[in-house]
Motif scaffolding. Sequence first.
Motif, mmCIF file in Angstrom:
data_model
loop_
_atom_site.group_PDB
_atom_site.id
_atom_site.type_symbol
_atom_site.label_atom_id
_atom_site.label_comp_id
_atom_site.label_asym_id
_atom_site.label_seq_id
_atom_site.Cartn_x
_atom_site.Cartn_y
_atom_site.Cartn_z
ATOM 1 N N TYR A 264 -2.062 17.858 6.115
ATOM 2 C CA TYR A 264 -2.133 16.647 6.949
ATOM 3 C C TYR A 264 -0.784 16.440 7.606
ATOM 4 N N GLY A 265 -0.730 15.470 8.543
ATOM 5 C CA GLY A 265 0.493 15.303 9.310
ATOM 6 C C GLY A 265 0.749 16.517 10.176
ATOM 7 N N LYS A 266 -0.320 17.035 10.799
ATOM 8 C CA LYS A 266 -0.255 18.321 11.498
ATOM 9 C C LYS A 266 0.379 18.196 12.880
ATOM 10 N N ILE A 267 1.659 17.827 12.861
ATOM 11 C CA ILE A 267 2.435 17.696 14.091
ATOM 12 C C ILE A 267 3.387 18.884 14.168
ATOM 13 N N PRO A 268 3.228 19.773 15.135
ATOM 14 C CA PRO A 268 4.088 20.959 15.196
ATOM 15 C C PRO A 268 5.520 20.599 15.590
ATOM 16 N N VAL A 269 6.471 21.261 14.951
ATOM 17 C CA VAL A 269 7.884 21.140 15.302
ATOM 18 C C VAL A 269 8.310 22.486 15.868
ATOM 19 N N ARG A 270 8.851 22.474 17.079
ATOM 20 C CA ARG A 270 9.191 23.718 17.776
ATOM 21 C C ARG A 270 10.687 23.965 17.751
ATOM 22 N N GLY A 271 11.047 25.212 17.540
ATOM 23 C CA GLY A 271 12.449 25.593 17.591
ATOM 24 C C GLY A 271 12.608 27.088 17.421
ATOM 25 N N ARG A 272 13.849 27.563 17.514
ATOM 26 C CA ARG A 272 14.141 28.992 17.367
ATOM 27 C C ARG A 272 14.643 29.274 15.958
ATOM 28 N N ILE A 273 14.118 30.329 15.369
ATOM 29 C CA ILE A 273 14.459 30.664 13.993
ATOM 30 C C ILE A 273 15.959 30.932 13.864
ATOM 31 N N VAL A 274 16.549 30.276 12.871
ATOM 32 C CA VAL A 274 17.948 30.501 12.521
ATOM 33 C C VAL A 274 18.038 31.315 11.234
ATOM 34 N N ALA A 275 17.202 30.959 10.257
ATOM 35 C CA ALA A 275 17.245 31.638 8.966
ATOM 36 C C ALA A 275 15.866 31.591 8.330
ATOM 37 N N SER A 276 15.520 32.648 7.606
ATOM 38 C CA SER A 276 14.233 32.656 6.913
ATOM 39 C C SER A 276 14.300 33.532 5.680
ATOM 40 N N THR A 277 13.516 33.137 4.664
ATOM 41 C CA THR A 277 13.342 33.901 3.433
ATOM 42 C C THR A 277 11.860 33.818 3.073
ATOM 43 N N ALA A 278 11.502 34.353 1.917
ATOM 44 C CA ALA A 278 10.115 34.257 1.466
ATOM 45 C C ALA A 278 9.696 32.812 1.231
ATOM 46 N N GLN A 279 10.664 31.924 0.933
ATOM 47 C CA GLN A 279 10.334 30.540 0.575
ATOM 48 C C GLN A 279 10.735 29.514 1.626
ATOM 49 N N THR A 280 11.633 29.863 2.555
ATOM 50 C CA THR A 280 12.174 28.868 3.475
ATOM 51 C C THR A 280 12.243 29.405 4.889
ATOM 52 N N ILE A 281 12.271 28.467 5.846
ATOM 53 C CA ILE A 281 12.517 28.825 7.238
ATOM 54 C C ILE A 281 13.249 27.661 7.894
ATOM 55 N N ALA A 282 14.217 27.968 8.745
ATOM 56 C CA ALA A 282 15.011 26.955 9.436
ATOM 57 C C ALA A 282 15.016 27.261 10.918
ATOM 58 N N ILE A 283 14.856 26.212 11.724
ATOM 59 C CA ILE A 283 14.805 26.390 13.170
ATOM 60 C C ILE A 283 15.816 25.478 13.857
ATOM 61 N N ALA A 284 16.392 25.984 14.938
ATOM 62 C CA ALA A 284 17.359 25.228 15.732
ATOM 63 C C ALA A 284 16.630 24.449 16.806
ATOM 64 N N ARG A 285 17.050 23.192 16.997
ATOM 65 C CA ARG A 285 16.470 22.328 18.012
ATOM 66 C C ARG A 285 17.590 21.573 18.729
ATOM 67 N N HIS A 286 17.266 21.099 19.916
ATOM 68 C CA HIS A 286 18.176 20.221 20.650
ATOM 69 C C HIS A 286 17.384 19.014 21.109
ATOM 70 N N ASP A 287 17.980 17.840 20.937
ATOM 71 C CA ASP A 287 17.376 16.598 21.405
ATOM 72 C C ASP A 287 18.484 15.759 22.031
ATOM 73 N N ALA A 288 18.195 15.136 23.148
ATOM 74 C CA ALA A 288 19.227 14.377 23.844
ATOM 75 C C ALA A 288 19.819 13.271 22.971
ATOM 76 N N ALA A 289 19.024 12.717 22.057
ATOM 77 C CA ALA A 289 19.499 11.606 21.232
ATOM 78 C C ALA A 289 20.390 12.053 20.090
ATOM 79 N N VAL A 290 20.306 13.354 19.727
ATOM 80 C CA VAL A 290 20.981 13.793 18.515
ATOM 81 C C VAL A 290 21.771 15.084 18.715
#
Length: 307
Positions: A264-290
Amino acid sequence: MSHPIVLHHFNESPFSEKIRLIFGLKRISWCSVLISRTMPRPELMPMTGGYRRTPVMQIGADIYCDTQRIIRELERRFPTPSLFPGGAEGIGWASAMWTDRSFFQNTVNLVFGSLGARVPQSFIDDREKLRGAKFDVEAMRAGIPQMRDQYRAHLDWIESQLADLGDWLCGERAGLLDINAYMNIWYVRSNLEIADELLEDFSRVREWEQRMRAIGHGTRVEISSTKALELARDSMPQTAEMSDPLDPNGRKVGDLVDITPDDYGKIPVRGRIVASTAQTIAIARHDAAVADVVVHFPRAGFLIKSA
């Protein structure tokens, strides 16, 4: 530069209670940002890219979504005392698939079915948007006898494990298995007057509940959501690039992806992969506010698709 640990949460959130207990168990000092139980959350969404489940942990411009990912980061940064005092780390992590899904859904139905007409319509409307399905309080009310049966079965599992091991579910001290299971006991206790009645036949669970409550929440300091947003904007992400050479889909650093919860809460978050493992994934994003942030997710329970 050392950044404070910031938890975006609300006091009534059972998933947030998990993280607060880990702060207590590990004696962590942390900053609390209280968010509303319902949308909108205008100063949090720029950091998460739209992910709206609770809680979210922030360390500078690194944003951690889902309790699985938050807990993994806390265990990495604060390994002592371990969340796995008796070993069995894999089972400890996997227990969330029991406590956060079947056990929690049973608990939600029991709580909201019992509350009935006291549930605000604004909350119902918000949860229907979150879940993409009807939040049917009347159906939950009708199902209370079945939910009591199932809740009792979950309690009996906990009682049996305590009978085998003693004071804690996973060894000589409290650990992740205890924290995961306790969430649902805490949620019923926080909302229903019948909590004692439901626990009447489970003496070991009742004593264990008292020990869990005594762990506390560490050292908590309140800050504003505006301050948290400033902390992210004035920081740089600290996540190093790392590809997973065994990724079954061949994903690599720089790939543009959408990450979405699978339940549930099926809202996609888009970004470019920075790091990934079998258990985790991290993506880079840019937002004007942050400005630039890196948003971290677990793999289990999330769908990752090429954007």
